[in-house]
Design a protein around this motif. Structure first.
Motif, short mmCIF file in Angstrom:
data_model
loop_
_atom_site.label_atom_id
_atom_site.label_comp_id
_atom_site.label_asym_id
_atom_site.label_seq_id
_atom_site.Cartn_x
_atom_site.Cartn_y
_atom_site.Cartn_z
N PHE A 1 0.82 -1.22 0.00
CA PHE A 1 0.00 0.00 0.00
C PHE A 1 0.86 1.27 0.00
O PHE A 1 0.51 2.26 0.63
N GLY A 2 1.98 1.21 -0.69
CA GLY A 2 2.83 2.38 -0.82
C GLY A 2 3.70 2.67 0.39
O GLY A 2 4.28 3.75 0.50
N GLY A 3 3.83 1.71 1.29
CA GLY A 3 4.63 1.92 2.50
C GLY A 3 6.12 1.75 2.26
O GLY A 3 6.56 1.30 1.21
N GLY A 4 6.89 2.06 3.28
CA GLY A 4 8.34 2.02 3.17
C GLY A 4 8.96 0.67 3.46
O GLY A 4 10.17 0.51 3.31
N GLY A 5 8.16 -0.31 3.88
CA GLY A 5 8.72 -1.60 4.25
C GLY A 5 9.51 -1.51 5.54
O GLY A 5 9.62 -0.45 6.15
N PHE A 6 10.05 -2.64 5.96
CA PHE A 6 10.74 -2.70 7.25
C PHE A 6 11.91 -1.73 7.31
O PHE A 6 12.02 -0.94 8.24
N GLN A 7 12.79 -1.78 6.33
CA GLN A 7 14.00 -0.93 6.35
C GLN A 7 13.63 0.55 6.34
O GLN A 7 14.16 1.33 7.12
N GLY A 8 12.74 0.92 5.43
CA GLY A 8 12.34 2.32 5.33
C GLY A 8 11.65 2.83 6.58
O GLY A 8 11.90 3.95 7.03
N THR A 9 10.78 2.00 7.14
CA THR A 9 10.05 2.41 8.33
C THR A 9 10.99 2.51 9.53
O THR A 9 10.89 3.46 10.32
N MET A 10 11.89 1.54 9.68
CA MET A 10 12.86 1.62 10.78
C MET A 10 13.71 2.88 10.64
O MET A 10 13.96 3.59 11.62
N GLY A 11 14.13 3.18 9.43
CA GLY A 11 14.91 4.39 9.19
C GLY A 11 14.13 5.65 9.55
O GLY A 11 14.67 6.56 10.20
N PHE A 12 12.88 5.70 9.14
CA PHE A 12 12.04 6.86 9.44
C PHE A 12 11.80 6.99 10.94
O PHE A 12 11.95 8.08 11.51
N LEU A 13 11.40 5.88 11.58
CA LEU A 13 11.05 5.95 13.00
C LEU A 13 12.25 6.22 13.90
O LEU A 13 12.13 6.94 14.90
N THR A 14 13.40 5.66 13.56
CA THR A 14 14.58 5.89 14.40
C THR A 14 15.29 7.20 14.03
O THR A 14 15.85 7.86 14.89
N GLY A 15 15.23 7.58 12.74
CA GLY A 15 15.90 8.80 12.31
C GLY A 15 15.03 10.04 12.46
O GLY A 15 15.25 10.88 13.34
N ASP A 16 14.00 10.15 11.63
CA ASP A 16 13.15 11.34 11.60
C ASP A 16 12.33 11.51 12.88
O ASP A 16 12.21 12.62 13.40
N VAL A 17 11.74 10.43 13.37
CA VAL A 17 10.89 10.51 14.55
C VAL A 17 11.72 10.48 15.83
O VAL A 17 11.35 11.06 16.84
N GLY A 18 12.87 9.80 15.79
CA GLY A 18 13.76 9.76 16.94
C GLY A 18 13.44 8.69 17.97
O GLY A 18 13.88 8.77 19.12
N LEU A 19 12.71 7.64 17.56
CA LEU A 19 12.42 6.55 18.48
C LEU A 19 13.63 5.65 18.67
O LEU A 19 14.39 5.43 17.72
N PRO A 20 13.80 5.10 19.85
CA PRO A 20 14.81 4.04 20.01
C PRO A 20 14.43 2.86 19.12
O PRO A 20 13.25 2.62 18.86
N TRP A 21 15.42 2.09 18.67
CA TRP A 21 15.14 1.00 17.71
C TRP A 21 14.14 0.00 18.26
O TRP A 21 13.32 -0.52 17.50
#
Length: 150
Positions: A37-57
């Motif tokens: 559905f146009g999502g970033g997949g595991f790698q993309g989402t982990m990158g976004f959540l840990t990088g842009d959002v700043g969540l711990p892994w």
């Protein structure tokens, strides 16, 4: 453990609530884990959540797992309260960190980059609370386990 799984095997509203909740949340999880559905997949989402959002892994990983596997558990009605609790905690975090300041409305018609409001989340929380209170209801693994243990 029996109290967590206990449910009324004839409870239609519980079935409807858990299926509606699963249908709404599953695409979000599939975007995050599988890239559907146009999502970033595991790698993309982990990158976004840990990088842009700043969540711990570990929190980023939990977001992905809860949004993907929680709805699958709800569809089956397996450990419904556990799945609903995970989804509730996940979306409370999302609301508090990103959506409280945006008001009530979804704001899809507003300028780009404006966050969504609370109306979707209020409905999601209502369905989640029904699942937490009632359990799996009709046609659920929880109901079958309740029958066997009773």
């Amino acid at each position: 453990m029996n109290r967590i799984l206990y449910t009324n095997a004839a409870d239609w509203p519980a079935l409807i609530a858990r299926l509606a909740l699963a249908i709404v949340v599953f695409p979000h999880g599939a975007q995050k884990l599988l890239g559907w559905f146009g999502g970033g997949g595991f790698q993309g989402t982990m990158g976004f959540l840990t990088g842009d959002v700043g969540l711990p892994w570990i929190l980023a990983l939990l977001v992905i797992l809860i949004e993907f596997f929680g709805p699958l558990m709800l569809i089956a009605g397996a450990a419904t309260r556990v799945a609903a609790f995970g989804i509730l905690g996940n979306f409370i975090g999302i609301v508090v960190s990103s959506h409280l300041k945006s008001g009530f409305f979804m704001n899809w018609y507003a300028e780009a980059n404006k966050e969504e409001g609370l109306e979707y989340f209020i409905l999601l929380f209502g369905l989640t609370l029904i699942s937490l209170i009632a359990g799996g209801g009709k046609a659920s693994v929880d109901a079958e386990l309740t029958k066997r243990s009773g």
